[in-house]
Scaffold this motif. Structure first.
Motif, PDB file in Angstrom:
ATOM      1  N   ALA A 155      30.428  32.280  41.302  1.00 36.26           N
ATOM      2  CA  ALA A 155      29.441  32.413  40.241  1.00 36.26           C
ATOM      3  C   ALA A 155      30.001  33.061  38.986  1.00 36.26           C
ATOM      4  N   ILE A 156      30.727  34.170  39.162  1.00 39.12           N
ATOM      5  CA  ILE A 156      31.145  34.932  37.974  1.00 39.12           C
ATOM      6  C   ILE A 156      32.627  35.292  37.980  1.00 39.12           C
ATOM      7  N   GLY A 157      33.368  34.793  38.970  1.00 42.12           N
ATOM      8  CA  GLY A 157      34.779  35.164  39.082  1.00 42.12           C
ATOM      9  C   GLY A 157      35.613  34.673  37.901  1.00 42.12           C
ATOM     10  N   ARG A 158      36.321  35.579  37.262  1.00 46.86           N
ATOM     11  CA  ARG A 158      37.179  35.226  36.145  1.00 46.86           C
ATOM     12  C   ARG A 158      38.596  35.786  36.298  1.00 46.86           C
ATOM     13  N   THR A 159      38.688  36.988  36.831  1.00 49.66           N
ATOM     14  CA  THR A 159      39.975  37.676  36.919  1.00 49.66           C
ATOM     15  C   THR A 159      40.626  37.398  38.264  1.00 49.66           C
ATOM     16  N   LYS A 160      41.785  36.768  38.267  1.00 49.08           N
ATOM     17  CA  LYS A 160      42.462  36.440  39.508  1.00 49.08           C
ATOM     18  C   LYS A 160      42.898  37.711  40.234  1.00 49.08           C
ATOM     19  N   LEU A 161      42.645  37.743  41.560  1.00 52.81           N
ATOM     20  CA  LEU A 161      42.986  38.915  42.352  1.00 52.81           C
ATOM     21  C   LEU A 161      44.468  38.953  42.668  1.00 52.81           C
ATOM     22  N   TRP A 162      45.008  37.840  43.214  1.00 56.08           N
ATOM     23  CA  TRP A 162      46.419  37.771  43.576  1.00 56.08           C
ATOM     24  C   TRP A 162      46.843  36.303  43.541  1.00 56.08           C
ATOM     25  N   PRO A 163      46.984  35.742  42.349  1.00 54.60           N
ATOM     26  CA  PRO A 163      47.179  34.289  42.215  1.00 54.60           C
ATOM     27  C   PRO A 163      48.436  33.759  42.898  1.00 54.60           C
ATOM     28  N   ALA A 164      49.460  34.586  43.031  1.00 59.13           N
ATOM     29  CA  ALA A 164      50.691  34.116  43.670  1.00 59.13           C
ATOM     30  C   ALA A 164      50.495  33.857  45.161  1.00 59.13           C
TER      31      ALA A 164
END
Length: 263
Positions: A155-164
């Protein structure tokens, strides 16, 4: 998504029924899941399932996963199982003239304890006073964290937590999962105040949300290393046993080691 929901509902209902029955019904399903999980681990590492050292790993996983053995057999101490498995695996490198490598032995040892002990603590939680209360609390907090992270992230996720490691996870989703887990745990505290205090409820929720998401990331990192999407295909729409229990394997031992499951 439809297949995923159907599989989740059916598998979840069956698992909760065995949890409610307790005893060897519950021990049995945990032991079976542990063996399937270890098989997935072996396959991920491209090791032959029928090789002697791998079979010893299966045996150790089974013994570790069971809080007691059937027929009144004496259950070996975990340190004894650790030493015996280590001895067998190291000896295998000698007798195979290093065709069985030290790296392979180390992986088999790690897998047996990662999987076996995780399921052992799940079984031990059911044997605490108040029966199903403690395992349901921990499971519901884990599932609430997973669901909250997924839906809030969508719904509101924008900032990647651990994209690698896991490109779809977001910081907002992780925080959402934490909040939902806290709400679920506090509901348990309100409903059963004689069995759990608010401080313990918060501690269980934090462990379930934070360590549970770390358990998920551990499995994601490992699968990415091996170049696979899922650890197995046992559960349509969900992957394998390790895909579904990666959080459980970390959270249940941790809440015991932290002394959060007061009785």
């Amino acid at each position: 998504m439809g297949q995923r929901i159907v599989t989740g509902v059916v598998a979840g209902a069956a698992f909760l029924t065995l949890l409610w029955l307790g005893g060897w019904y519950y021990y049995g399903i945990l032991a079976l899941l542990a063996l399937i999980g270890y098989h997935e681990f072996v396959r991920l590492n491209k090791l032959p399932a029928g090789r002697a050292d791998v079979l010893c790993g299966f045996a150790a996983t089974l013994v570790l996963a069971l809080p007691k053995l059937p027929f009144d057999w004496t259950t070996p101490d975990m340190s004894a199982v650790a030493w015996l498995l280590m001895f067998v695996l190291l000896t295998a490198t000698v007798f195979s003239k290093n065709r069985i490598t030290l790296d392979q032995s180390a992986l088999l040892f790690l897998g047996a304890f990662y999987i076996g002990l995780g399921f052992r603590y799940m079984a031990a939680t059911r044997d605490l006073p108040h029966g199903m209360f403690w395992p349901l609390l921990v499971f519901f907090c884990i599932w609430a964290s997973d669901a909250g992270a997924y839906f809030v992230g969508k719904a509101i996720g924008r900032t990647k937590l651990w994209p690698a490691i896991s490109p779809n996870k977001t910081v907002e989703g992780a925080l959402g999962g934490l909040v939902i887990a806290l709400l679920v745990s506090l509901i348990f505290a309100v409903a059963w105040p004689d069995w759990i205090g608010y401080g313990t409820a918060i501690g269980v929720a934090l462990a379930a949300a934070v360590a549970g998401q770390l358990g998920d990331l551990i499995q994601s990192a490992y699968k990415r290393l091996r170049g696979v999407k899922d650890s197995g295909s046992l559960l349509p729409g969900h992957g394998g046993v390790l895909d579904r229990t990666d959080s459980w394997l970390i959270v249940f031992p941790l809440v015991h080691l932290l002394g959060l499951l007061t009785v």
